[in-house]
Design a protein around this motif. Structure first.
Motif, short mmCIF file in Angstrom:
data_model
loop_
_atom_site.label_atom_id
_atom_site.label_comp_id
_atom_site.label_asym_id
_atom_site.label_seq_id
_atom_site.Cartn_x
_atom_site.Cartn_y
_atom_site.Cartn_z
N VAL A 27 0.83 -1.21 0.00
CA VAL A 27 0.00 0.00 0.00
C VAL A 27 0.87 1.26 0.00
O VAL A 27 0.53 2.27 -0.63
N ASN A 28 1.99 1.21 0.69
CA ASN A 28 2.86 2.39 0.83
C ASN A 28 3.97 2.46 -0.20
O ASN A 28 4.78 3.39 -0.17
N LYS A 29 4.04 1.49 -1.10
CA LYS A 29 5.13 1.46 -2.06
C LYS A 29 4.95 2.53 -3.14
O LYS A 29 3.98 2.52 -3.89
N ILE A 30 5.88 3.45 -3.20
CA ILE A 30 5.88 4.50 -4.22
C ILE A 30 7.26 4.50 -4.88
O ILE A 30 8.27 4.71 -4.20
N PRO A 31 7.34 4.26 -6.17
CA PRO A 31 8.65 4.19 -6.83
C PRO A 31 9.32 5.56 -6.90
O PRO A 31 8.65 6.60 -6.86
N SER A 32 10.61 5.56 -7.01
CA SER A 32 11.35 6.82 -7.17
C SER A 32 11.31 7.25 -8.63
O SER A 32 11.17 6.42 -9.54
N ALA A 33 11.44 8.54 -8.85
CA ALA A 33 11.37 9.08 -10.22
C ALA A 33 12.49 8.51 -11.09
O ALA A 33 12.30 8.28 -12.30
N ASN A 34 13.66 8.26 -10.51
CA ASN A 34 14.80 7.75 -11.28
C ASN A 34 14.58 6.32 -11.78
O ASN A 34 15.24 5.89 -12.72
N SER A 35 13.66 5.60 -11.14
CA SER A 35 13.41 4.21 -11.54
C SER A 35 12.32 4.09 -12.59
O SER A 35 12.06 3.00 -13.08
#
Length: 758
Positions: free
Chosen positions: A376-384
């Protein structure tokens, strides 16, 4: 001795070899014949379904051929579950490695050589047929890609055969061997799917249940997953881009990365399955034949996985734990009786069942306690992130074929991630946010939905789906509408819309629009969709207009979106007063926009009134951050809420909205006015706009008949214009309203409201 064993295996399985050859001859060549027949029919305008029979024969033959992998594995390793031949095979002067390798590789030979024969024969048929029949372009461009995609099928077949061998190695009887082959191939994707559905169903805020069916864990680990990946890669990675010429799909670089990584990981899993099979095989003894399983570990592994799948699905669909336990108990004990060949030491079956059920419920509880193991809290980084696909109820695309575009623009990606973080923070820390109580009777009901699909540089996909107040998406909408990818897509859709005004062949992409456009017309509509006019337009003019529109969209600023006058629609595309290039082309074509005309509206639609709201409040729902947002239309409708009663309020007031992305904007508490073509009302209609982003309107004009809501933005002078316009209209007295069953009808939210007068 290896060579002798290999040769003898080929001789023994010669019938299976020729059956496979026959199926391949019926499969691929028949598919090519279907292509040639379809091409011939189109060229000669023969509107029959002559190719359907060939397609059906080819499909059935290829499915049966792929299934031959299981039959070949069962035949080549039949001595592992057939007592009459096991001693002879184990007595030969071969070690385990030589015997296993010979049997495994000879089976591969029998399985795959017929495929090579079928491919060569199909190429011959295509080469000869294409000399007499011109293959239609849509199919001919697919052929090179089919060869690339064909490797997915080959790897999937290799995995199917290897998993069949693995299942056979831990079985000692015919029934268990056949059952285990089917179970192992089905249980791997089933467990992956049910684990994800359990996570979504027990604390899956924002998670999408169907996402599991096109994710890497599913794709890479089983033949069924390989089939899913083949369909996804062929449809999304090639057909949409090359056949439909759509830019609203993921980038070619993304699919290239996805393809390479899938091949590598699928091969790695196949090698792992093969190594496990050899380890089990090397520890077998001749006396293991006739036992149901050489070790109870394998039986209980399959049964526990199956029990978990059944239990989790029943809980998701029905939610009744007692009924779920009863169903899985019946399944468990039937299989125990079959495997035990009776009721010997049956108390151990009861104990093992209890342990498995307890473990399944423990896993379900763990999903809830850990927020889906952090999903639920997983948010990818912009670089990925390579690109991001955004699907929301975009008013902007009302007349277009789709509203979802894949963006690789860095500002759009950053804005999506910022929105995602904001949504998750609202969910986790909802007590830190202050919600105002609803006041007043004049209200705008507001919500939007958004589906986010992140395409990572590693080739994976992360998907989320939320229902949120529309104001949260304002910044993203501004970034989305002012980027180059949006301009490209919208200008293309304008061209498609123009081409489809007059055509016997509806088109959905730019290349077909240019190919089939003739005697086209340009549709001009007012901002309410109450009046329209058609203008003849040539192909060159259509191209010039779409390019001008694209240029305007690329030059548009956030200030233009908020402050320019909304002029109307041109073939479904909205036009603002700041679109100088578009307006120049339209002026050259003598195209004029249509001002709203009350008399014309009454004459055409018998509509004589309009609902007006003065200083409306914006009402939204705090529950978006408490409940699983899935509604009917998804695989499973959970509808579960996650909130504490003391903190929950159903309706709340917010200070701004974004009309461009709102799906259920409605109004309540407004007043009905009789429409007149007064100068004051005409002036109001000039400043009214369907676009309002990140602000609160001072008034709303709701044309219910046309499904159009216009907003009066808070700008200098607008309040005075609005007041004068309202004064120039007549409020419809209550006694003149049409009554139904002693009330005036209900709006879409169940609240009493006056009906329109015709």
């Amino acid at each position: 001795m290896f060579a002798v064993r290999f040769s003898n295996d080929l001789k023994d399985s010669s019938r299976l070899f020729w059956v496979s050859v026959f199926l391949n001859v019926l499969g691929l060549p028949m598919g090519v014949i279907a292509v040639l027949v379809e091409s011939y029919n189109q060229q000669h305008q023969i509107y029959t379904n002559g190719s359907a029979a060939f397609v059906m024969i080819a499909a059935i033959a290829l499915i049966l051929y792929i299934a031959m992998g299981i039959v070949i594995a069962l035949f080549h390793f039949r001595y592992l579950y057939t007592k009459s031949i096991v001693d002879m095979n184990y007595s030969l002067p071969l070690n385990n490695k030589q015997r296993f390798s010979a049997d495994y590789l000879s089976g591969l030979f029998v399985y795959f050589v017929p495929l090579v024969v079928g491919i060569l024969l199909a190429l011959v048929v295509y080469g000869i047929g294409s000399q007499f029949v011109h293959v239609i372009e849509e199919i001919s461009v697919m052929i090179p890609h089919l060869f690339v995609s064909g490797f997915i099928v080959v790897i999937g077949m290799l995995m199917l055969y290897t998993l069949a061998v693995l299942a056979i190695t831990f079985c000692g009887s015919t029934f268990e061997a056949i059952f285990s082959v089917a179970a192992v191939n089905g249980i791997i994707p089933a467990v992956i799917a049910c684990i994800w559905l359990t996570i979504v169903g027990n604390n899956g805020f924002g998670l999408i249940d169907t996402a599991v069916f096109h994710g890497n864990p599913m794709f890479r680990t089983s033949p069924i997953g390989s089939a899913m990946f083949f369909g996804k890669y062929l449809e999304d990675g090639f057909v949409q881009r090359n056949i439909y010429d759509s830019i609203s799909v993921y980038t070619p670089e993304y699919y290239h990365s996805l393809y390479i990584r899938w091949l590598a990981m699928a091969l790695i899993f196949t090698v792992i399955y093969l190594c496990i099979a050899f380890v089990i095989y090397s520890r077998r003894k001749a006396e293991d034949v006739a036992k149901p399983y050489i070790s109870k570990v394998f039986f209980y592994g399959i049964m526990s996985a199956a029990l978990f799948c059944i239990l989790s699905l029943m809980l998701a669909v029905d939610g009744n734990p007692l009924a779920a336990v009863i169903v899985v108990a019946i399944f468990w004990f039937i299989m125990e009786v079959i495997t035990r060949r009776g009721f010997k030491k049956f108390w151990t079956a009861i104990v093992s069942f209890g342990i498995t059920v307890a473990a399944s419920f423990g896993f379900i509880g763990l999903c809830k306690a850990t927020n889906g193991f952090g999903a639920v809290n997983k948010i990818p980084s912009a670089n990925s992130i390579s690109c991001v696909n955004i699907e929301n109820n975009d008013y902007y695309s009302r007349n277009y074929f789709g509203s979802d575009i894949t963006f690789s623009d860095k500002e759009v990606i950053d804005s999506v991630i910022a929105l995602h973080k904001d949504i998750v923070d609202h969910y986790n820390n909802r007590n830190n946010y202050e919600y105002k109580p609803v006041s007043g009777t004049s209200q705008i009901i507001d919500q939007t939905t958004i589906k986010i699909s992140y395409c990572t540089k590693s080739g994976s996909t992360i998907e989320r789906y939320y229902q949120i107040p529309s104001y949260m998406i304002s910044d993203l909408m501004l970034k989305k509408m002012t980027c180059e990818e949006n301009a490209e897509y919208r200008s293309e859709q304008m061209l498609v819309s123009i081409a489809n005004t007059k055509t016997d062949y509806p088109v959905s992409n730019k290349s077909d629009a240019l190919k089939y456009m003739k005697n086209a017309q340009l549709l001009v509509e007012d901002k309410v969709y109450s009046d329209n006019k058609y203008y003849n337009i040539t192909k060159d003019e259509a191209v010039e207009l779409s390019e001008a529109y694209k240029k305007d969209l690329m030059e548009i600023t956030e200030d233009d979106l908020k402050n320019s006058e909304f002029l109307g629609y041109v073939s479904g595309a909205f036009v603002l007063s700041s679109f100088r290039n578009t307006l120049a082309v339209l002026d050259k074509m003598n195209v004029e926009f249509i001002d709203f005309n009350a008399k014309n509206t009454f004459d055409r639609y018998s509509v004589s009134n309009v609902e007006i709201l003065d200083e409306p409040g914006i009402v939204t729902y705090e529950k978006y951050f408490y409940n699983d947002p899935h509604s009917s239309g998804y695989f499973i409708d959970y509808g579960r809420y996650y909130y504490e009663e003391d903190n929950y309020r159903s309706e709340n007031s917010v200070d701004s909205m974004c009309s461009m992305s709102s799906v259920q904007i409605g109004t309540r508490g407004g007043y009905l006015y009789r429409l007149y073509d007064t100068d004051e009302f005409k002036e109001l209609m000039k400043i009214a706009t369907p676009i309002i982003i990140g602000e609160k309107p001072i008034a709303v004009i709701n044309y219910n008949t046309f499904g159009t809501i216009l907003y009066v933005p808070d700008r200098p002078g607008n309040r005075e214009i609005f007041d004068k316009a309202v004064e120039s209209l007549d409020l419809i007295p209550e006694e003149e309203l049409v009554q139904y069953n002693n009330h005036y009808g209900y709006d879409s939210y169940g609240n009493p409201m006056p009906q329109k007068v015709y």
